[in-house]
Scaffold this active site. Structure first.
Site, mmCIF file in Angstrom:
data_model
loop_
_atom_site.group_PDB
_atom_site.id
_atom_site.type_symbol
_atom_site.label_atom_id
_atom_site.label_comp_id
_atom_site.label_asym_id
_atom_site.label_seq_id
_atom_site.Cartn_x
_atom_site.Cartn_y
_atom_site.Cartn_z
ATOM 1 N N ARG A 81 0.818 -1.402 0.026
ATOM 2 C CA ARG A 81 0.345 -0.007 -0.113
ATOM 3 C C ARG A 81 0.899 1.148 0.114
ATOM 4 N NH1 ARG A 81 -4.917 -1.099 -2.029
ATOM 5 N NH2 ARG A 81 -5.799 -2.932 -0.913
ATOM 6 N N ALA A 121 -10.489 -7.751 -1.072
ATOM 7 C CA ALA A 121 -11.072 -6.427 -1.090
ATOM 8 C C ALA A 121 -10.897 -5.867 -2.408
ATOM 9 C CB ALA A 121 -11.004 -5.776 0.156
ATOM 10 N N GLU A 167 -14.066 -9.928 -6.325
ATOM 11 C CA GLU A 167 -12.673 -9.662 -5.481
ATOM 12 C C GLU A 167 -12.272 -11.045 -4.803
ATOM 13 O OE1 GLU A 167 -11.144 -7.085 -5.637
ATOM 14 O OE2 GLU A 167 -12.543 -5.864 -6.519
ATOM 15 N N GLU A 197 -8.739 -11.801 -6.349
ATOM 16 C CA GLU A 197 -7.542 -11.885 -5.417
ATOM 17 C C GLU A 197 -6.984 -12.925 -4.669
ATOM 18 O OE1 GLU A 197 -7.759 -8.273 -2.773
ATOM 19 O OE2 GLU A 197 -8.153 -7.051 -4.279
ATOM 20 N N GLU A 217 -1.266 -5.738 -7.328
ATOM 21 C CA GLU A 217 -1.816 -6.964 -7.230
ATOM 22 C C GLU A 217 -0.972 -7.955 -7.457
ATOM 23 O OE1 GLU A 217 -5.743 -6.923 -8.817
ATOM 24 O OE2 GLU A 217 -6.775 -5.693 -7.188
#
Length: 191
Positions: free
Chosen positions: A62, A74, A91, A95, A143
């Protein structure tokens, strides 16, 4: 709330995920104050718990905090008209390469109500199975380096309380799932 009438609004920034605005608000005593905040599109998250009582967590970089964090699968509510549970399922597949047979509403949260109207809805997912290899989502950008980890739910709670998990949605989801489990899943709400 009629006590806090918005008299005007100035938009300073408009983005894909959020806008930055200033509202001029009449306060209960009659005064007027300016309030800066982000209007956020909202998000969903998934607490995926398997038959062994483990929760699926992801590690994702992040940029605003310049760290790799423990998180839930998420994402943003960014498909117009998409039901929130479908966004959560999307999601989870994108993910974590998982699909769930069962979803329940776990918790809703406003992670930063002093500076954002963001709302996150978290779902509990059970009855998990893998997305077929040929149907898996290709991850890009942050990701692309995301990794998934199965962690015992009680161990994840300990990680939350020790400060190892700092993502607000992950904290709320892990702790809420453990409490719901301890109450034999009775507090869960229908989707």
């Amino acid at each position: 709330m009629t006590d806090f009438e918005v008299l005007g609004q100035v938009e300073h920034f408009k983005g894909r995920m959020f806008d930055v605005v200033t509202d001029e608000v009449r306060m209960p005593g009659g005064g007027v104050a300016k309030r800066d905040y982000m209007r956020h599109v909202g998000a969903v998250g998934v607490v995926a718990v398997d038959e062994e009582g483990r929760v699926l967590l992801v590690r994702q970089y992040r940029h605003p905090v310049a760290k790799v964090l423990w998180e839930l699968p998420a994402g943003l509510i960014d498909v117009p008209g998409e039901p929130l549970v479908d966004a959560a399922a999307r999601e989870l597949a994108e993910e974590a390469d998982l699909v769930a047979a069962n979803y329940a509403l776990l918790v809703d949260l406003n992670p930063s109500p002093g500076c954002s109207d963001e709302r996150i809805r978290l779902f509990l997912a059970r009855g998990l199975s893998a997305v077929p290899e040929s149907e898996r989502h290709v991850r890009t950008d942050e990701e692309a380096g995301m990794t998934t980890h199965w962690i015992d739910l009680d161990e994840a709670c300990a990680m939350a309380l020790s400060g190892e998990i700092t993502n607000g949605a992950c904290l709320a989801g892990v702790l809420a799932a453990a409490r719901a489990r301890d109450l034999d899943w009775k507090p869960l709400r229908a989707v």
